[in-house]
Design a protein around this motif. Structure first.
Motif, PDB file in Angstrom:
ATOM      1  N   ASN A 104      29.710 -27.684  61.654  1.00 40.71           N
ATOM      2  CA  ASN A 104      31.120 -28.464  61.767  1.00 40.71           C
ATOM      3  C   ASN A 104      31.771 -28.900  60.531  1.00 40.71           C
ATOM      4  O   ASN A 104      32.662 -29.406  60.672  1.00 40.71           O
ATOM      5  CB  ASN A 104      30.887 -29.538  62.794  1.00 40.71           C
ATOM      6  CG  ASN A 104      30.238 -29.232  64.250  1.00 40.71           C
ATOM      7  OD1 ASN A 104      30.887 -28.115  64.718  1.00 40.71           O
ATOM      8  ND2 ASN A 104      29.314 -29.755  64.607  1.00 40.71           N
ATOM      9  N   ILE A 105      31.088 -28.461  59.451  1.00 37.87           N
ATOM     10  CA  ILE A 105      31.850 -28.795  58.045  1.00 37.87           C
ATOM     11  C   ILE A 105      32.971 -27.985  58.127  1.00 37.87           C
ATOM     12  O   ILE A 105      33.108 -26.736  58.067  1.00 37.87           O
ATOM     13  CB  ILE A 105      31.001 -28.638  57.081  1.00 37.87           C
ATOM     14  CG1 ILE A 105      29.618 -29.773  57.005  1.00 37.87           C
ATOM     15  CG2 ILE A 105      31.821 -29.187  55.679  1.00 37.87           C
ATOM     16  CD1 ILE A 105      28.722 -29.525  55.803  1.00 37.87           C
ATOM     17  N   ILE A 106      34.138 -28.626  57.882  1.00 36.56           N
ATOM     18  CA  ILE A 106      35.339 -27.674  57.238  1.00 36.56           C
ATOM     19  C   ILE A 106      35.851 -27.745  56.043  1.00 36.56           C
ATOM     20  O   ILE A 106      36.532 -26.996  55.170  1.00 36.56           O
ATOM     21  CB  ILE A 106      36.484 -28.390  58.243  1.00 36.56           C
ATOM     22  CG1 ILE A 106      37.029 -29.665  57.997  1.00 36.56           C
ATOM     23  CG2 ILE A 106      36.467 -27.873  59.698  1.00 36.56           C
ATOM     24  CD1 ILE A 106      38.055 -29.897  58.948  1.00 36.56           C
ATOM     25  N   SER A 107      35.221 -28.901  55.177  1.00 36.88           N
ATOM     26  CA  SER A 107      35.652 -28.807  53.768  1.00 36.88           C
ATOM     27  C   SER A 107      34.527 -29.619  53.087  1.00 36.88           C
ATOM     28  O   SER A 107      33.958 -30.344  53.386  1.00 36.88           O
ATOM     29  CB  SER A 107      36.889 -29.388  53.467  1.00 36.88           C
ATOM     30  OG  SER A 107      37.043 -30.694  53.490  1.00 36.88           O
ATOM     31  N   LEU A 108      34.324 -29.156  51.612  1.00 36.52           N
ATOM     32  CA  LEU A 108      33.288 -29.596  50.766  1.00 36.52           C
ATOM     33  C   LEU A 108      33.857 -29.583  49.442  1.00 36.52           C
ATOM     34  O   LEU A 108      34.357 -28.349  49.006  1.00 36.52           O
ATOM     35  CB  LEU A 108      31.984 -28.935  50.844  1.00 36.52           C
ATOM     36  CG  LEU A 108      31.036 -29.145  51.991  1.00 36.52           C
ATOM     37  CD1 LEU A 108      29.786 -28.134  51.846  1.00 36.52           C
ATOM     38  CD2 LEU A 108      30.420 -30.459  51.700  1.00 36.52           C
ATOM     39  N   ALA A 124      22.234 -22.361  50.285  1.00 35.07           N
ATOM     40  CA  ALA A 124      22.907 -23.743  50.392  1.00 35.07           C
ATOM     41  C   ALA A 124      24.034 -24.160  51.344  1.00 35.07           C
ATOM     42  O   ALA A 124      24.197 -25.168  51.728  1.00 35.07           O
ATOM     43  CB  ALA A 124      23.641 -23.702  48.696  1.00 35.07           C
ATOM     44  N   PHE A 125      24.500 -22.982  51.704  1.00 37.72           N
ATOM     45  CA  PHE A 125      25.524 -23.297  52.820  1.00 37.72           C
ATOM     46  C   PHE A 125      25.448 -22.348  53.651  1.00 37.72           C
ATOM     47  O   PHE A 125      26.485 -22.020  54.602  1.00 37.72           O
ATOM     48  CB  PHE A 125      26.982 -22.911  52.161  1.00 37.72           C
ATOM     49  CG  PHE A 125      27.368 -23.555  50.963  1.00 37.72           C
ATOM     50  CD1 PHE A 125      27.699 -25.167  50.697  1.00 37.72           C
ATOM     51  CD2 PHE A 125      27.329 -23.003  49.642  1.00 37.72           C
ATOM     52  CE1 PHE A 125      27.714 -25.701  49.840  1.00 37.72           C
ATOM     53  CE2 PHE A 125      27.253 -23.840  48.294  1.00 37.72           C
ATOM     54  CZ  PHE A 125      27.832 -24.909  48.516  1.00 37.72           C
ATOM     55  N   TYR A 126      24.345 -22.007  54.201  1.00 40.24           N
ATOM     56  CA  TYR A 126      24.075 -20.991  55.173  1.00 40.24           C
ATOM     57  C   TYR A 126      24.235 -21.480  56.649  1.00 40.24           C
ATOM     58  O   TYR A 126      23.871 -22.679  57.025  1.00 40.24           O
ATOM     59  CB  TYR A 126      22.387 -20.900  55.286  1.00 40.24           C
ATOM     60  CG  TYR A 126      21.671 -19.883  56.188  1.00 40.24           C
ATOM     61  CD1 TYR A 126      21.566 -18.614  55.838  1.00 40.24           C
ATOM     62  CD2 TYR A 126      21.659 -20.104  57.705  1.00 40.24           C
ATOM     63  CE1 TYR A 126      21.157 -17.506  56.830  1.00 40.24           C
ATOM     64  CE2 TYR A 126      21.255 -19.127  58.538  1.00 40.24           C
ATOM     65  CZ  TYR A 126      21.009 -18.026  58.257  1.00 40.24           C
ATOM     66  OH  TYR A 126      20.625 -17.032  58.903  1.00 40.24           O
ATOM     67  N   GLY A 127      24.968 -20.703  57.336  1.00 41.29           N
ATOM     68  CA  GLY A 127      25.435 -20.974  58.589  1.00 41.29           C
ATOM     69  C   GLY A 127      26.597 -21.950  58.791  1.00 41.29           C
ATOM     70  O   GLY A 127      26.948 -22.605  59.834  1.00 41.29           O
ATOM     71  N   CYS A 128      27.310 -22.283  57.768  1.00 39.93           N
ATOM     72  CA  CYS A 128      28.571 -23.324  57.652  1.00 39.93           C
ATOM     73  C   CYS A 128      29.708 -22.532  58.524  1.00 39.93           C
ATOM     74  O   CYS A 128      30.677 -22.274  57.618  1.00 39.93           O
ATOM     75  CB  CYS A 128      28.765 -23.728  56.366  1.00 39.93           C
ATOM     76  SG  CYS A 128      27.486 -25.033  55.666  1.00 39.93           S
ATOM     77  N   SER A 129      29.596 -22.234  59.482  1.00 35.91           N
ATOM     78  CA  SER A 129      30.654 -21.247  60.206  1.00 35.91           C
ATOM     79  C   SER A 129      31.997 -21.898  60.312  1.00 35.91           C
ATOM     80  O   SER A 129      32.933 -21.221  60.530  1.00 35.91           O
ATOM     81  CB  SER A 129      30.262 -20.916  61.494  1.00 35.91           C
ATOM     82  OG  SER A 129      29.669 -22.008  62.367  1.00 35.91           O
ATOM     83  N   SER A 130      32.168 -23.352  60.221  1.00 39.31           N
ATOM     84  CA  SER A 130      33.396 -23.789  60.294  1.00 39.31           C
ATOM     85  C   SER A 130      34.282 -24.086  58.883  1.00 39.31           C
ATOM     86  O   SER A 130      35.357 -24.505  58.736  1.00 39.31           O
ATOM     87  CB  SER A 130      33.660 -25.196  61.110  1.00 39.31           C
ATOM     88  OG  SER A 130      32.965 -24.936  62.527  1.00 39.31           O
ATOM     89  N   LEU A 131      33.292 -23.698  57.763  1.00 39.01           N
ATOM     90  CA  LEU A 131      34.081 -24.114  56.491  1.00 39.01           C
ATOM     91  C   LEU A 131      35.039 -23.540  56.053  1.00 39.01           C
ATOM     92  O   LEU A 131      34.954 -22.114  56.178  1.00 39.01           O
ATOM     93  CB  LEU A 131      32.686 -23.945  55.558  1.00 39.01           C
ATOM     94  CG  LEU A 131      32.755 -24.214  53.986  1.00 39.01           C
ATOM     95  CD1 LEU A 131      33.178 -25.625  53.977  1.00 39.01           C
ATOM     96  CD2 LEU A 131      31.644 -24.051  53.277  1.00 39.01           C
TER      97      LEU A 131
END
Length: 265
Positions: A104-108, A124-131
């Motif tokens: 559910n992360i949208i920004s980093l 490191a960002f595996y599966g961050c599907s909302s990014l």
């Protein structure tokens, strides 16, 4: 291929930019979710969160050992202790398989995070599907060996700026950029003497690449190349003048190749 314009403000909140402190001795990241997320110190997001010093939202500060709810579409600064600078791995840092909230992360934003000692960034960002926004402009990858599936599953990530990456020591990089929604990538200043990028990008279709056309890293004819350098060191990518390594949330609309002018090279 149509490159998306600026992300609607209903999905991405830039209103807290003025609260971000640019002069920090200890590293911190800026994170934003698209839904409410419960922060609990006793159930850390990943092994790296044991280094958390405190969390900030605007003028509010939360102790690292507290429990609170992170609001949706709101930016939080996660400040780490000094000794996180010495870690040699960011493996599974935001791996959504290890914690479903990461999906559910949208920004980093890693602008204030030192990675000069890091040797592994795999998953490191595996599966961050909302990014949809990822700022890695401060990433130092000069010591990194492992990048396996680093961005695998980032299906909402349309643009990626890795123009500061150094692939000189990278040896393991299987599916580094795989199963993604990528339409635009900036590799203008990438160091890639071992030609890793050709393999990393070969399975991506309809990709627009910003690179140094005087010394191109990628030459595959299936890609679109829309970039050249002005005399003032700015870049023209897809018809819009930009400053290198600043492409994060605003991507210019693709222009017909008939409008591409190389006269300033």
């Amino acid at each position: 291929t149509t490159i998306p314009t600026k992300i609607p403000t209903t999905e991405y909140d830039e209103s807290n930019e003025s609260t971000i402190q640019t002069e920090q001795s200890n590293p911190f990241i800026i994170i934003q979710f698209n839904t409410q997320v419960k922060y609990e110190k006793n159930i850390p997001y990943s092994d790296y969160f044991k280094y958390v010093d405190y969390i900030k939202k605007g003028d509010s500060t939360f102790a690292a050992d507290t429990t609170f709810t992170m609001e949706a579409n709101t930016k939080y600064e996660i400040h780490f202790k000094e000794d996180i600078k010495n870690i040699e791995s960011l493996e599974s840092f935001f791996d959504a398989d290890s914690n479903g909230d990461f999906a559910n992360i949208i920004s980093l934003d890693f602008c204030y995070f030192d990675t000069s000692s890091v040797k592994s960034m795999q998953y490191a960002f595996y599966g961050c599907s909302s990014l949809i926004s990822l700022d890695l402009s401060n990433f130092d990858t000069s010591s990194v060996i492992y990048m396996t599936e680093m961005f695998n599953g980032c299906t909402s990530l349309k643009s990626l700026d890795i123009s500061n990456f150094d692939f000189s020591t990278v040896d393991v990089y299987r599916e580094m950029i795989y199963n993604v929604g990528l339409e635009y990538i900036n590799i203008y200043n990438v160091k890639d003497s071992n030609n890793r990028l050709n393999s990393i990008l070969r399975d991506i279709d309809n990709l627009v690449i910003c690179q140094n056309n005087d010394n191109p890293l990628i030459t595959d004819t299936k890609f679109t190349y829309e970039c050249y350098e002005n005399t003032d060191n700015t870049l023209v990518c897809n018809g819009e003048t930009i400053i290198p390594t600043t492409i994060t949330t605003t991507i210019p609309t693709k222009i017909p190749t008939t409008e591409y002018d190389e006269s300033n090279e």
